[in-house]
Design a protein around this motif. Structure first.
Motif, short mmCIF file in Angstrom:
data_model
loop_
_atom_site.label_atom_id
_atom_site.label_comp_id
_atom_site.label_asym_id
_atom_site.label_seq_id
_atom_site.Cartn_x
_atom_site.Cartn_y
_atom_site.Cartn_z
N GLU A 1 81.18 5.37 23.87
CA GLU A 1 81.99 5.70 25.16
C GLU A 1 82.30 7.08 25.25
O GLU A 1 82.27 7.55 26.41
N HIS B 1 90.03 6.83 17.88
CA HIS B 1 91.00 5.76 17.75
C HIS B 1 91.14 4.81 18.80
O HIS B 1 91.42 3.88 18.78
N TRP B 2 90.93 5.28 19.97
CA TRP B 2 91.04 4.55 21.30
C TRP B 2 89.68 4.32 21.91
O TRP B 2 89.54 3.22 22.78
N ILE B 3 88.64 5.02 21.82
CA ILE B 3 87.42 4.77 22.34
C ILE B 3 86.31 4.77 21.20
O ILE B 3 86.61 5.24 20.02
N SER B 4 85.02 4.06 21.59
CA SER B 4 84.06 4.22 20.55
C SER B 4 83.38 5.50 20.72
O SER B 4 83.52 6.17 21.74
N ALA C 1 90.40 12.05 16.83
CA ALA C 1 91.77 11.42 17.61
C ALA C 1 91.37 10.44 18.88
O ALA C 1 91.99 9.36 18.77
N ALA C 2 90.50 10.82 19.68
CA ALA C 2 89.87 10.11 20.61
C ALA C 2 89.25 8.88 20.18
O ALA C 2 89.24 7.83 20.70
#
Length: 420
Positions: A179, A173-176, A170-171
């Motif tokens: 990261e 989707h917001w960070i690479s 899920a994360a």
């Protein structure tokens, strides 16, 4: 690298205090094992990103993931000596800083060589996570409670594996993924600080010479008792770690036909089962010991079911991929109970070295299994990013063949015999 000496009476009093145990073992050392397991299994979710961005074949992915096991293994013998000489706090805290450095290098690398260096440093840095915790337990707890305490620590590791599945998916989707590894580096530094500032005695640094302590490690490896206790479960344990660290994800994708989100959900369910399995086998071992049932009976019985689940994965019988993943993760934890069995076989002053000596075997074999499975799968080649079912069948069949002799050795122990 020293702690304040502490009296025997104070040690005995501390052993009775659940609150003290919780604060000095399960929080700081449990957090160390949490981050260790997160690093170990994270590639099962990001493998597709790595393969796509860097054009890595299955064999390279196997080596890249498995180098964690190799450097982890290489640290075990000196680590065991250091744990017995300096204590868990003085060893674990600085080693986690090495893992943080590796995580930064991994995040910033754009070549396979850089990724290998970063992943190798991560494995080296977290090499003492479980061993430090077991050493701490051997200091604070009565020897008969080691299986239960080890199970609790392993369940915390399962939470780390859990964090590397659906939450990480899920994360992403917001960070690479890069990261994500930088964030992991910061978290690792924070855990190192918690261990350094919160953990205190009871431990008095040993004045024994390193050469003498290393000779005792050599004596362990010359002991037939050590080998008998280690070999019956070591291939199962290595298979368990290698598949969960990488190959369970591709198997769910290529053989079971799950999408990336479905795969992450199944892996998440598997890590829940891992936590449940660790707690269950620890509780069962602790409960049945009062009736004379040996821990080795529970450990070996669970390993037998674990091997049967791999037969199901190979056979192609219509079984829910979710059920397979959860069963594999649940019963695979039985093999990890052998850490406590091996540690129980020696006096507490040797606990760090015997645990690390056994861990060396496990992680060397985990690297071999990781590479071997990748090499076998790569032999068939991929089509549109998918490997054929037959590739997984051959690789699983080979791993099962390596585990069966251990079960036969376990039967020679007559584990069903009760002790007084």
């Amino acid at each position: 690298m020293s702690n304040e000496p502490i009296s025997v009476a104070a040690v005995q009093e501390a052993k009775k205090s659940f609150g003290m145990l919780f604060l000095t073992i399960f929080i700081p050392f449990g957090m160390g094992h949490f981050i260790s397991y997160l690093y170990r299994t994270v590639n099962a979710v990001i493998y597709n990103d790595l393969a796509t961005e860097l054009h890595l074949p299955a064999e390279s992915l196997g080596v890249l993931t498995g180098v964690y096991f190799l450097t982890f293994a290489a640290a075990q013998l000196p680590l065991g000596v250091m744990l017995d000489r300096y204590g868990p706090r003085s060893v674990q805290s600085p080693m986690l800083l090495i893992a943080a450095l590796g995580s930064v290098i991994f995040a910033l690398s754009h070549s396979e060589a850089g990724l290998l260096i970063g992943r190798g440093l991560i494995g080296l840095g977290v090499a003492g996570s479980l061993m430090s915790a077991i050493k701490a337990c051997s200091i604070w707890l009565p020897v008969e409670r080691l299986p239960l305490s080890t199970a609790c620590l392993l369940s915390v590791g399962g939470l780390g594996a859990m964090a590397s599945t659906s939450p990480l998916h899920a994360a992403l989707h917001w960070i690479s993924w890069r990261e994500a590894f930088l964030i992991l580096a910061g978290l690792t530094v924070a855990i190192s600080a918690v261990i350094h500032f919160s953990v205190r005695g009871p431990f008095t640094p040993k004045n024994t010479r390193f050469s003498d302590m290393c000779r005792e490690v050599g004596r362990l490896y010359r002991s037939w008792t050590f080998w008998r206790l280690g070999l019956y479960s070591v291939f199962a344990h290595a298979t368990y770690m290698a598949i969960l660290a990488l190959w369970m994800g591709p198997w769910l994708h290529d053989v079971a036909g799950l999408s990336s989100s479905q795969m992450a959900t199944a892996l998440m369910a598997g890590t829940v089962a891992m936590v449940a399995g660790s707690l269950f086998f620890g509780w069962l071992t602790d409960y049945l010991r009062r009736y004379g049932v040996q821990p080795i009976m529970i450990c070996g019985g669970g390993v037998a079911i674990f091997v049967l689940l791999q037969v199901l994965m190979l056979s192609g019988i219509a079984v829910s991929p979710l059920a397979i993943t959860m069963g594999f993760s649940f019963f695979g934890t039985a093999a990890t109970m052998n850490y406590a069995i091996v540690a129980q076989s020696v006096e507490p002053t040797l606990a760090g070295r015997v645990s690390a000596s056994f861990n060396l075997l496990v992680f060397v074999l985990a690297f071999v299994v990781q590479w071997l499975m990748g090499a076998v799968i790569s032999h068939w080649g991929s089509t549109d990013g998918h490997f054929p079912v037959v590739a997984y069948q051959w690789s699983l069949g080979l791993l099962i063949a390596l585990q069966v002799p251990g079960l036969l050795l376990w039967l020679t122990f007559r584990p069903w015999k009760r002790v007084a």
